[in-house]
Design a protein around this motif. Structure first.
Motif, PDB file in Angstrom:
ATOM      1  N   PRO A   1       0.768  -1.230   0.000  1.00 40.93           N
ATOM      2  CA  PRO A   1       0.000   0.000   0.000  1.00 40.93           C
ATOM      3  C   PRO A   1       0.804   1.288   0.000  1.00 40.93           C
ATOM      4  O   PRO A   1       0.219   2.365  -0.098  1.00 40.93           O
ATOM      5  N   PRO A   2       2.182   1.281   0.157  1.00 34.99           N
ATOM      6  CA  PRO A   2       2.897   2.548   0.149  1.00 34.99           C
ATOM      7  C   PRO A   2       2.737   3.273  -1.181  1.00 34.99           C
ATOM      8  O   PRO A   2       2.358   2.665  -2.188  1.00 34.99           O
ATOM      9  N   PRO A   3       3.042   4.589  -1.229  1.00 35.22           N
ATOM     10  CA  PRO A   3       2.898   5.375  -2.458  1.00 35.22           C
ATOM     11  C   PRO A   3       3.800   4.856  -3.566  1.00 35.22           C
ATOM     12  O   PRO A   3       4.751   4.117  -3.329  1.00 35.22           O
ATOM     13  N   ALA A   4       3.509   5.284  -4.771  1.00 29.43           N
ATOM     14  CA  ALA A   4       4.257   4.815  -5.934  1.00 29.43           C
ATOM     15  C   ALA A   4       5.626   5.465  -6.010  1.00 29.43           C
ATOM     16  O   ALA A   4       5.882   6.520  -5.451  1.00 29.43           O
ATOM     17  N   VAL A   5       6.515   4.786  -6.716  1.00 26.74           N
ATOM     18  CA  VAL A   5       7.842   5.308  -7.012  1.00 26.74           C
ATOM     19  C   VAL A   5       7.975   5.339  -8.522  1.00 26.74           C
ATOM     20  O   VAL A   5       7.465   4.467  -9.214  1.00 26.74           O
ATOM     21  N   ALA A   6       8.645   6.328  -9.044  1.00 28.12           N
ATOM     22  CA  ALA A   6       8.820   6.394 -10.492  1.00 28.12           C
ATOM     23  C   ALA A   6      10.251   6.726 -10.822  1.00 28.12           C
ATOM     24  O   ALA A   6      10.922   7.437 -10.086  1.00 28.12           O
ATOM     25  N   ALA A   7      10.740   6.190 -11.919  1.00 26.90           N
ATOM     26  CA  ALA A   7      12.065   6.534 -12.417  1.00 26.90           C
ATOM     27  C   ALA A   7      11.935   6.964 -13.859  1.00 26.90           C
ATOM     28  O   ALA A   7      11.167   6.385 -14.613  1.00 26.90           O
ATOM     29  N   THR A   8      12.686   7.967 -14.253  1.00 22.34           N
ATOM     30  CA  THR A   8      12.595   8.505 -15.601  1.00 22.34           C
ATOM     31  C   THR A   8      13.978   8.548 -16.221  1.00 22.34           C
ATOM     32  O   THR A   8      14.920   9.030 -15.589  1.00 22.34           O
ATOM     33  N   ARG A   9      14.137   8.052 -17.432  1.00 27.64           N
ATOM     34  CA  ARG A   9      15.399   8.170 -18.144  1.00 27.64           C
ATOM     35  C   ARG A   9      15.320   9.369 -19.066  1.00 27.64           C
ATOM     36  O   ARG A   9      14.433   9.476 -19.888  1.00 27.64           O
ATOM     37  N   ALA A  10      16.271  10.276 -18.890  1.00 28.21           N
ATOM     38  CA  ALA A  10      16.243  11.525 -19.627  1.00 28.21           C
ATOM     39  C   ALA A  10      17.659  11.914 -19.993  1.00 28.21           C
ATOM     40  O   ALA A  10      18.629  11.293 -19.565  1.00 28.21           O
ATOM     41  N   SER A  11      17.792  12.970 -20.807  1.00 33.35           N
ATOM     42  CA  SER A  11      19.118  13.515 -21.094  1.00 33.35           C
ATOM     43  C   SER A  11      19.176  14.944 -20.614  1.00 33.35           C
ATOM     44  O   SER A  11      18.180  15.667 -20.625  1.00 33.35           O
ATOM     45  N   ARG A  12      20.344  15.334 -20.150  1.00 32.23           N
ATOM     46  CA  ARG A  12      20.511  16.684 -19.622  1.00 32.23           C
ATOM     47  C   ARG A  12      21.753  17.299 -20.257  1.00 32.23           C
ATOM     48  O   ARG A  12      22.820  16.678 -20.276  1.00 32.23           O
ATOM     49  N   PRO A  13      21.652  18.538 -20.783  1.00 30.52           N
ATOM     50  CA  PRO A  13      22.830  19.167 -21.378  1.00 30.52           C
ATOM     51  C   PRO A  13      23.932  19.323 -20.332  1.00 30.52           C
ATOM     52  O   PRO A  13      23.689  19.783 -19.221  1.00 30.52           O
ATOM     53  N   GLY A  14      25.137  18.890 -20.660  1.00 36.24           N
ATOM     54  CA  GLY A  14      26.257  19.080 -19.759  1.00 36.24           C
ATOM     55  C   GLY A  14      26.853  20.465 -19.908  1.00 36.24           C
ATOM     56  O   GLY A  14      26.448  21.256 -20.769  1.00 36.24           O
ATOM     57  N   ARG A  15      27.840  20.764 -19.101  1.00 32.80           N
ATOM     58  CA  ARG A  15      28.463  22.090 -19.154  1.00 32.80           C
ATOM     59  C   ARG A  15      29.157  22.333 -20.486  1.00 32.80           C
ATOM     60  O   ARG A  15      29.321  23.461 -20.922  1.00 32.80           O
ATOM     61  N   THR A  16      29.559  21.261 -21.148  1.00 33.85           N
ATOM     62  CA  THR A  16      30.257  21.420 -22.424  1.00 33.85           C
ATOM     63  C   THR A  16      29.314  21.358 -23.609  1.00 33.85           C
ATOM     64  O   THR A  16      29.740  21.395 -24.753  1.00 33.85           O
ATOM     65  N   GLY A  17      27.997  21.239 -23.331  1.00 30.55           N
ATOM     66  CA  GLY A  17      27.014  21.229 -24.391  1.00 30.55           C
ATOM     67  C   GLY A  17      26.596  19.859 -24.840  1.00 30.55           C
ATOM     68  O   GLY A  17      25.727  19.708 -25.695  1.00 30.55           O
ATOM     69  N   ASP A  18      27.225  18.781 -24.313  1.00 33.09           N
ATOM     70  CA  ASP A  18      26.818  17.438 -24.699  1.00 33.09           C
ATOM     71  C   ASP A  18      25.506  17.069 -24.039  1.00 33.09           C
ATOM     72  O   ASP A  18      25.137  17.634 -23.034  1.00 33.09           O
ATOM     73  N   HIS A  19      24.786  16.121 -24.623  1.00 31.38           N
ATOM     74  CA  HIS A  19      23.498  15.694 -24.111  1.00 31.38           C
ATOM     75  C   HIS A  19      23.592  14.240 -23.664  1.00 31.38           C
ATOM     76  O   HIS A  19      23.444  13.318 -24.475  1.00 31.38           O
TER      77      HIS A  19
ATOM     78  N   GLU B   1       7.170   0.207 -13.742  1.00 31.42           N
ATOM     79  CA  GLU B   1       6.551   0.366 -15.063  1.00 31.42           C
ATOM     80  C   GLU B   1       7.390   1.360 -15.850  1.00 31.42           C
ATOM     81  O   GLU B   1       7.560   2.508 -15.437  1.00 31.42           O
ATOM     82  N   CYS B   2       7.915   0.925 -16.978  1.00 33.94           N
ATOM     83  CA  CYS B   2       8.823   1.760 -17.755  1.00 33.94           C
ATOM     84  C   CYS B   2       8.062   2.568 -18.804  1.00 33.94           C
ATOM     85  O   CYS B   2       7.300   2.019 -19.596  1.00 33.94           O
ATOM     86  N   LEU B   3       8.262   3.868 -18.812  1.00 31.79           N
ATOM     87  CA  LEU B   3       7.671   4.756 -19.805  1.00 31.79           C
ATOM     88  C   LEU B   3       8.784   5.311 -20.678  1.00 31.79           C
ATOM     89  O   LEU B   3       9.663   6.022 -20.190  1.00 31.79           O
ATOM     90  N   ASP B   4       8.747   5.001 -21.957  1.00 27.35           N
ATOM     91  CA  ASP B   4       9.776   5.452 -22.881  1.00 27.35           C
ATOM     92  C   ASP B   4       9.458   6.862 -23.341  1.00 27.35           C
ATOM     93  O   ASP B   4       8.497   7.097 -24.072  1.00 27.35           O
ATOM     94  N   ALA B   5      10.265   7.841 -22.943  1.00 30.51           N
ATOM     95  CA  ALA B   5      10.027   9.242 -23.305  1.00 30.51           C
ATOM     96  C   ALA B   5      10.726   9.639 -24.590  1.00 30.51           C
ATOM     97  O   ALA B   5      10.498  10.738 -25.103  1.00 30.51           O
ATOM     98  N   GLN B   6      11.622   8.799 -25.106  1.00 30.33           N
ATOM     99  CA  GLN B   6      12.245   8.998 -26.414  1.00 30.33           C
ATOM    100  C   GLN B   6      12.906  10.371 -26.544  1.00 30.33           C
ATOM    101  O   GLN B   6      12.773  11.050 -27.550  1.00 30.33           O
ATOM    102  N   GLY B   7      13.617  10.779 -25.501  1.00 29.85           N
ATOM    103  CA  GLY B   7      14.370  12.024 -25.569  1.00 29.85           C
ATOM    104  C   GLY B   7      13.571  13.291 -25.392  1.00 29.85           C
ATOM    105  O   GLY B   7      14.056  14.391 -25.652  1.00 29.85           O
TER     106      GLY B   7
END
Length: 298
Positions: free
Chosen positions: A16-34, A62-68
């Motif tokens: 019964p505890p609350p849900a947990v979610a994980a998201t795969r994403a990309s984040r711009p780095g300091r050098t501009g890479d993603h 449950e995996c949700l594909d965000a496709q970038g």
């Protein structure tokens, strides 16, 4: 949180505890890479942002594909008339019209499609903006195409309404030859809900909230005239949406008497609805040409 480009999301139902979610994403780095990152969400809160692959995916996720796609904080719309927004789905669209003649044409075409069993039914339209029109909207011209149907056309800014004779009589608005605006219009505007009792307002709200979520909105500031009367407390079963309700001067004493204060949650809403601010209409609207300007309207 800065913007992230999501690769995939992982939802972890925990009962019964609350849900947990994980998201795969990309984040711009300091050098501009993603570089792709994992975003872990627990109890509706982001708890970590780590390089992709650093979160061990279990069978309970449950995996949700965000496709970038980008991940940003939820958006707020700071000025909404929620009931009017919800009702627009069932109203005749007269937005984008260049003048009264085009509106009249749309109304006439719509009335011609109504079945005989709906003779005399109310027609409500929405969206025209008359500030740029070269001629005035007249009651007589609307009468010519509306037959026995009361017709009410709400302007896109909500500060005026163009009614035919049948609608003026139906709503007790008196005799007028042109569209109503501001103080003549607002009392009529507030009585329009009496004409649409056949619709389920909750159903319309449910559609509107779903639409808001699809646009990235997680909260609104509701400035409907009745927003501070407790209407949102009765909509607890709808999809979750954070709401700050505004109050107008005519109900300010009532709100204060009930102990409402800006920022305080509204009971029975799980903290999603809070008291907002006082809205005072001290000027008019550019769309209806009732706002005071330093130069004359063209």
């Amino acid at each position: 949180m800065s913007g992230l480009l999501i690769q995939r999301a992982l939802l972890v139902p925990v009962t019964p505890p609350p849900a947990v979610a994980a998201t795969r994403a990309s984040r711009p780095g300091r050098t501009g890479d993603h570089g792709m990152v994992d975003v872990l969400v627990r109890d509706d809160r982001v708890v970590s942002v780590t390089p992709t692959g650093s979160i061990s995916i279990s069978s309970s996720m449950e995996c949700l594909d965000a496709q970038g796609r980008p991940l940003i904080p939820g958006l707020w719309d700071k000025h909404v008339h929620m009931t009017q927004w919800a009702r627009t789905a069932g109203r005749l669209d007269v937005s984008g019209t260049a003048g009264p003649a085009e509106v009249i044409r749309r109304v006439g075409e719509h009335v011609a499609t109504l079945p005989s069993e709906r003779a005399g039914s109310v027609v409500i339209g929405w969206g025209h903006r008359s500030a740029g029109w070269d001629e005035a909207a007249t009651v007589a011209s609307l009468d010519e195409v509306s037959g026995a149907h009361p017709v009410i056309l709400v302007s896109g800014d909500g500060h005026s309404g163009w009614l035919n004779s049948a609608a003026l009589q139906l709503l007790g608005a008196g005799e007028h030859t042109t569209a109503l605006d501001e103080n003549d219009w607002f009392p009529v505007f507030s009585r329009m809900s009496e004409l649409t009792t056949s619709e389920s307002l909750d159903d319309l709200y449910r559609v509107a909230i779903t639409d808001a979520h699809a646009r990235g909105l997680v909260g609104i500031v509701d400035m409907e005239f009745d927003a501070a009367t407790g209407t949102w407390a009765h909509r607890k079963g709808l999809a979750p949406l954070r709401v700050r309700v505004s109050v107008y001067p005519d109900r300010l004493e009532e709100v204060l008497r009930d102990g409402r204060r800006t920022g305080r949650p509204w009971e029975g809403t799980d903290g999603l609805v809070v008291m907002g601010g006082l809205k005072i209409i001290s000027d008019g609207s550019l769309g209806t040409r009732t706002a005071y300007c330093c130069e004359p309207y063209p």
